[in-house]
Design a protein around this motif. Structure first.
Motif, short mmCIF file in Angstrom:
data_model
loop_
_atom_site.label_atom_id
_atom_site.label_comp_id
_atom_site.label_asym_id
_atom_site.label_seq_id
_atom_site.Cartn_x
_atom_site.Cartn_y
_atom_site.Cartn_z
N LYS A 49 0.82 -1.22 0.00
CA LYS A 49 0.00 0.00 0.00
C LYS A 49 0.85 1.27 0.00
O LYS A 49 0.39 2.32 -0.42
N LYS A 50 2.08 1.16 0.46
CA LYS A 50 2.99 2.31 0.45
C LYS A 50 3.75 2.43 -0.87
O LYS A 50 4.59 3.30 -1.04
N GLY A 51 3.47 1.52 -1.81
CA GLY A 51 4.07 1.63 -3.13
C GLY A 51 5.28 0.77 -3.39
O GLY A 51 5.93 0.90 -4.43
N ILE A 52 5.62 -0.12 -2.48
CA ILE A 52 6.76 -1.01 -2.70
C ILE A 52 6.32 -2.13 -3.63
O ILE A 52 5.38 -2.87 -3.32
N LEU A 147 13.24 -6.44 -4.51
CA LEU A 147 12.81 -5.44 -3.55
C LEU A 147 13.83 -4.30 -3.50
O LEU A 147 14.99 -4.49 -3.87
N PRO A 148 13.43 -3.11 -3.05
CA PRO A 148 14.41 -2.02 -2.90
C PRO A 148 15.58 -2.44 -2.02
O PRO A 148 15.41 -3.19 -1.06
N LYS A 149 16.79 -1.97 -2.35
CA LYS A 149 18.01 -2.40 -1.67
C LYS A 149 17.95 -2.20 -0.16
O LYS A 149 18.40 -3.05 0.61
N GLN A 150 17.41 -1.07 0.29
CA GLN A 150 17.31 -0.81 1.73
C GLN A 150 16.46 -1.87 2.42
O GLN A 150 16.80 -2.37 3.48
N LEU A 151 15.37 -2.24 1.80
CA LEU A 151 14.48 -3.26 2.36
C LEU A 151 15.14 -4.63 2.34
O LEU A 151 14.99 -5.41 3.28
#
Length: 176
Positions: A49-52, A147-151
């Motif tokens: 829902k946050k766009g990931i 997934l985004p690198k930070q995640l």
């Protein structure tokens, strides 16, 4: 003791279980249909829902068993499905690797569509013998590498993000 119990409860909220899978013949090819149970915990729902963007990989493999040697690989197919939320249009979308895009008004509708594989062309009739038995394998999993690198760094040891089905296996017999 309470901390252990609550963490195991959270981890069980994510599940991915293949219920059925079948191969059907149409014209000069074979197509896969499958259904599976899919549930996300609140953290994964909130991330979507946050766009990931959440990427799933579907892997299919067909092997011909051999008596005195390793099984012969007949075909191996991979399909990716991307689940995203677009804040501007307030829609959830599923994008398949064949560039098919479907939009939904809510996450529940998107997850219901994600639970099904319909008419996925997996191999041609010319690739198999007429009366042989084959072993078919299917697996669905969350692709953490997309997934985004930070995640990715945050979830390496987090069981909540380890979403993968067990390999589903069945025997396929080619009937003329």
């Amino acid at each position: 003791m309470i901390l252990f119990f609550s963490s195991s409860t959270i981890a069980s909220d994510n599940s991915l279980i293949i219920k059925t899978a079948e191969i059907n013949s149409q014209f000069e090819a074979y197509f896969l249909n499958a259904d599976f149970d899919l549930s996300f915990n609140d953290d994964l729902d909130e991330a979507i829902k946050k766009g990931i963007p959440i990427n799933f990989i579907i892997e299919f493999e067909l092997k011909k068993p051999r008596k005195y040697w390793f099984d012969e690989e007949v075909t191996k197919k991979t399909k990716e499905i991307l689940l995203t939320y677009h804040a501007l249009s307030k829609q959830f979308t599923l994008t398949e690797s064949e560039n098919r895009l479907i939009a939904f008004d809510n996450l529940t509708q998107a997850k219901n569509e994600l639970k099904k594989i319909k008419n996925w062309r997996i191999f041609d009739k010319s690739q198999i013998d007429d009366t042989e038995k084959y072993s078919a394998y299917l697996q669905v999993k969350l692709d953490q590498t997309k997934l985004p690198k930070q995640l990715q760094a945050d979830i390496t040891s987090n069981q909540e993000w380890q979403l993968a089905s067990k390999q589903f296996q069945w025997t396929f017999v080619n009937k003329k």
